[in-house]
Design a protein around this motif. Structure first.
Motif, PDB file in Angstrom:
ATOM      1  N   ASP A 148       0.848  -1.203   0.000  1.00 20.86           N
ATOM      2  CA  ASP A 148       0.000   0.000   0.000  1.00 20.86           C
ATOM      3  C   ASP A 148       0.881   1.250   0.000  1.00 20.86           C
ATOM      4  O   ASP A 148       1.966   1.261   0.603  1.00 20.86           O
ATOM      5  N   ALA A 149       0.393   2.307  -0.640  1.00 22.77           N
ATOM      6  CA  ALA A 149       1.067   3.610  -0.542  1.00 22.77           C
ATOM      7  C   ALA A 149       0.799   4.268   0.809  1.00 22.77           C
ATOM      8  O   ALA A 149       1.497   5.212   1.187  1.00 22.77           O
ATOM      9  N   HIS A 150      -0.223   3.769   1.522  1.00 25.44           N
ATOM     10  CA  HIS A 150      -0.705   4.425   2.748  1.00 25.44           C
ATOM     11  C   HIS A 150      -0.649   3.481   3.946  1.00 25.44           C
ATOM     12  O   HIS A 150      -0.829   2.271   3.796  1.00 25.44           O
ATOM     13  N   CYS A 235      -3.447  -2.935  -1.732  1.00 26.96           N
ATOM     14  CA  CYS A 235      -4.185  -1.702  -2.039  1.00 26.96           C
ATOM     15  C   CYS A 235      -3.689  -1.232  -3.405  1.00 26.96           C
ATOM     16  O   CYS A 235      -2.504  -0.911  -3.558  1.00 26.96           O
ATOM     17  N   ASP A 237      -3.675   1.356  -5.029  1.00 28.28           N
ATOM     18  CA  ASP A 237      -3.034   2.664  -5.221  1.00 28.28           C
ATOM     19  C   ASP A 237      -1.533   2.632  -4.957  1.00 28.28           C
ATOM     20  O   ASP A 237      -0.845   3.642  -5.147  1.00 28.28           O
TER      21      ASP A 237
HETATM   22 MN   LIG Z   1      -3.637   3.088  -0.341  1.00 32.70          MN
END
Ligand SMILES: [Mn+2]
Ligand SMILES: N=CN[C@@H](CCC(=O)O)C(=O)O
Ligand SMILES: [Mn+2]
Length: 308
Positions: A148-150, A235, A237
């Motif tokens: 995930d980027a987050h 995720c 993204d």
């Molecule tokens: Mn994300």
């Protein structure tokens, strides 16, 4: 609310009706639940309420069906049978009720099939996946691997697409959390501080610029070895938005599709992984179905890796 599988999503190019080497998933998928021996099950989380509550752009509720349509036309690998177990959607009320409803169905599939793909929908799907795993593995320690980027470790007093992993950490002293692909510009200082104080392991996106280093491979391997079972979630993204535009919150400077495929194949192959959630696919912003198609390819790659 539960929705039965939709036959109209399962179509594709027909090369032969009789030769199994020509089969694509739309020809072999079980929509009736009769193929209890299916190695792979699919359950859709047709929910973008968590994204809305997290101030994101909605549309991910249509993600599971877009993924199915892309997956339907892919060639069957290793004669693997796939069962479509339908969708859960959010009608009204608290998001946590929908997550609990989803967890009941996901838990049932996890006990029946060696691999269950949980198709989102917002990343609140990961907390529902956790609730399901707690039913199936009540006494085992759970290691969470999120590509995930987050961080998704917000605290806002209710479930959203940005809170799944702080919810797991708050609930479960035994659980650990590893995130691969974190974007420095996609997370505030507060989220990095939370990672420091809550023993969250992470690898920045830039660490994957030249592929997957031995150091990162070893970190993942050690994390998997440390826990009894692994909750694996992806995720979308995390992938550079040039390659995966159909997501709720696009990331630039993201990972390449090839790196994510390698990571996903390696992690999914572990005996400790019995489900994979794939989150944040948003068909409203997809271009030429490329994000849906990328997810379908990643699923087939994980099936190949797990059952080779
Ligand atoms: Mn994300
Ligand atoms: N599930 C996504 N969560 C991200 C969204 C970031 C954004 O909206 O840019 C988050 O809450 O940090
Ligand atoms: Mn996320």
């Amino acid at each position: 609310m539960y929705l039965l599988p939709d036959q109209s999503l399962w179509s594709g190019r027909l090369d032969s009706e009789h030769e199994s080497s020509h089969y694509r998933y739309f020809q072999t998928v079980d929509l009736t639940g009769e193929q209890s021996e299916a190695k792979v099950a699919l359950l859709g989380y047709a929910v973008d309420e968590g994204v809305r509550l997290n101030k994101g752009r909605t549309g991910a509720a249509a993600g599971p069906d877009a993924i199915r349509q892309a997956f339907a036309g892919l060639p069957v690998v290793n004669h693997i049978n796939v069962k479509d177990a339908g969708n859960i959607q959010h009608d009204s009320g608290q998001l946590i009720s929908t997550q609990q409803e989803y967890a009941e169905r996901a838990a049932e599939l996890m006990t029946q099939h060696p691999m269950t793909f949980l198709l989102g929908g917002g990343h609140d799907i990961a907390y529902a996946q956790y609730l399901a795993m707690k039913q199936v593995f009540p006494h085992q320690s759970i290691g969470v691997i999120n590509i995930d980027a987050h961080f998704d470790t917000r605290h806002v007093g209710e479930s959203t697409s940005g809170t799944s992993f702080s919810q797991i950490i708050d609930d479960d002293d035994q659980a650990g959390y590893l995130v691969l692909g974190i974007q420095p510009s996609g997370n505030t200082r507060a989220l990095f501080d939370y990672a420091e104080t809550h023993d969250v392991s992470y690898v920045l996106a830039e660490a994957f610029d030249d592929g997957i280093s031995d150091e990162v491979s070893a970190k993942i391997q050690q994390f998997i070895e440390h826990y009894d079972v692994i909750l694996f979630t992806l995720c979308m993204d995390v992938i550079d938005s040039a390659f995966a535009p159909g997501v709720s919150a696009p990331a630039v400077l993201g990972l390449s599709s090839h790196v994510v495929a390698k990571l996903a194949g390696k992690i999914a192959a572990s005996d400790k992984v019995s489900s994979v959630s794939i989150a944040e696919m948003n068909p409203t912003y997809d271009i030429d179905n490329r994000t849906a198609k990328l997810i379908a390819y990643l699923m087939n790659h994980m099936i190949q890796s797990k059952f080779q």
